[in-house]
Scaffold this active site. Sequence first.
Site, PDB file in Angstrom:
ATOM      1  N   ASP A  45      27.873  42.734  35.621  1.00 50.69           N
ATOM      2  CA  ASP A  45      29.248  43.217  35.731  1.00 50.69           C
ATOM      3  C   ASP A  45      30.149  42.589  34.678  1.00 50.69           C
ATOM      4  O   ASP A  45      31.082  43.215  34.182  1.00 50.69           O
ATOM      5  CB  ASP A  45      29.801  42.924  37.129  1.00 50.69           C
ATOM      6  CG  ASP A  45      29.268  43.896  38.176  1.00 50.69           C
ATOM      7  OD1 ASP A  45      28.622  44.898  37.796  1.00 50.69           O
ATOM      8  OD2 ASP A  45      29.485  43.655  39.371  1.00 50.69           O
ATOM      9  N   GLY A  46      29.874  41.335  34.304  1.00 47.60           N
ATOM     10  CA  GLY A  46      30.662  40.681  33.260  1.00 47.60           C
ATOM     11  C   GLY A  46      30.516  41.381  31.921  1.00 47.60           C
ATOM     12  O   GLY A  46      31.479  41.482  31.155  1.00 47.60           O
ATOM     13  N   GLU A 123      40.827  42.257  38.238  1.00 42.95           N
ATOM     14  CA  GLU A 123      41.998  41.575  38.752  1.00 42.95           C
ATOM     15  C   GLU A 123      42.738  40.818  37.663  1.00 42.95           C
ATOM     16  O   GLU A 123      42.238  40.628  36.542  1.00 42.95           O
ATOM     17  CB  GLU A 123      41.620  40.584  39.856  1.00 42.95           C
ATOM     18  CG  GLU A 123      40.964  39.307  39.378  1.00 42.95           C
ATOM     19  CD  GLU A 123      39.479  39.396  39.145  1.00 42.95           C
ATOM     20  OE1 GLU A 123      39.030  38.971  38.052  1.00 42.95           O
ATOM     21  OE2 GLU A 123      38.757  39.889  40.024  1.00 42.95           O
ATOM     22  N   ARG A 148      54.768  29.478  47.252  1.00 48.89           N
ATOM     23  CA  ARG A 148      54.384  28.160  46.743  1.00 48.89           C
ATOM     24  C   ARG A 148      52.920  27.948  47.065  1.00 48.89           C
ATOM     25  O   ARG A 148      52.502  28.111  48.215  1.00 48.89           O
ATOM     26  CB  ARG A 148      55.226  27.052  47.382  1.00 48.89           C
ATOM     27  CG  ARG A 148      56.687  27.034  46.963  1.00 48.89           C
ATOM     28  CD  ARG A 148      57.450  25.954  47.732  1.00 48.89           C
ATOM     29  NE  ARG A 148      58.817  25.820  47.255  1.00 48.89           N
ATOM     30  CZ  ARG A 148      59.834  26.580  47.653  1.00 48.89           C
ATOM     31  NH1 ARG A 148      59.613  27.550  48.539  1.00 48.89           N
ATOM     32  NH2 ARG A 148      61.052  26.387  47.188  1.00 48.89           N
ATOM     33  N   GLN A 225      41.468  34.699  29.633  1.00 49.90           N
ATOM     34  CA  GLN A 225      42.486  33.743  30.074  1.00 49.90           C
ATOM     35  C   GLN A 225      43.470  33.481  28.950  1.00 49.90           C
ATOM     36  O   GLN A 225      43.082  33.212  27.810  1.00 49.90           O
ATOM     37  CB  GLN A 225      41.830  32.432  30.520  1.00 49.90           C
ATOM     38  CG  GLN A 225      42.818  31.383  31.001  1.00 49.90           C
ATOM     39  CD  GLN A 225      42.143  30.200  31.660  1.00 49.90           C
ATOM     40  OE1 GLN A 225      41.638  30.294  32.765  1.00 49.90           O
ATOM     41  NE2 GLN A 225      42.120  29.084  30.965  1.00 49.90           N
TER      42      GLN A 225
END
Length: 268
Positions: A45-46, A123, A148, A225
């Site tokens: 899947d990656g 996501e 928070r 990221q």
Amino acid sequence: MRFAVQSRNDPQSNELMERAINYLTHFGLELDEEKPEIVLSIGGDGTLLQAFHRYTHMLSEVAFVGIHTGHLGFYADWKPAEIEKLVISIAKNEFDVIEYPLLEMTINYQDNTDCFTYLALNESTVKSPEVTLVMDIELNGKLFERFRGDGLCVSTPSGSTAYNKALGGAIIHPSLETIQLTEMASINNRVFRTVGSSLVLPAHHNCVLKPVKVDDFMVTIDHIQLLHKNVKTIQYRVAKDKVRFARFRAFPFWQRVHDSFIDSDLRD
């Protein structure tokens, strides 16, 4: 038909890639890495996530199909031993195209410079680099809560079985045009309160995150990221674009969930 191949780049995946290219070109298909009509992802899947982000600029023109060279995935469901069968089906154009909803994330900055918009297949997450994440969450322009905790995860239906599930979020069928907001270790006591449950938002809703103090954040879009500084708002909604998958045979979503998370040898 034009095709491209994305490999996980391990020996088995690369060997399958070479076989797929040889088979498909033998059947008269054209290898075209720039403008493919179908993309074979060989790995897991990656690997398919990498292929998706490689071709986000042409999602309406390309369909994806995954061959797994590891564990069975939600996107990579063909086995290496089935490569010849898959190639013949592609060559004969014997497949349907299904569409799954995507997540759109838009980041705006304090100095009102150009915003950045991203698409996610699984996501997006938001975390503070050093301290507790404190964010005001607005739904459709109205304050819902002040969060928070460790972070927030916003997922697609097809991505609901990934990080979202590990966080305790719901599994959502990918035919539903929704996004899901799930908390990461929220702080709940006499002073601070959050809803504590995942929120499933329909396509006509939007979710906006507004920093309370710190405005630098670690943001992920699937496997990517990034550090964003001086953030003013982060907006999430169901994207207008969709991802397209080449479907050659029936493989119901709930069967995939069963095979992935429940013992496939389970008996009454």
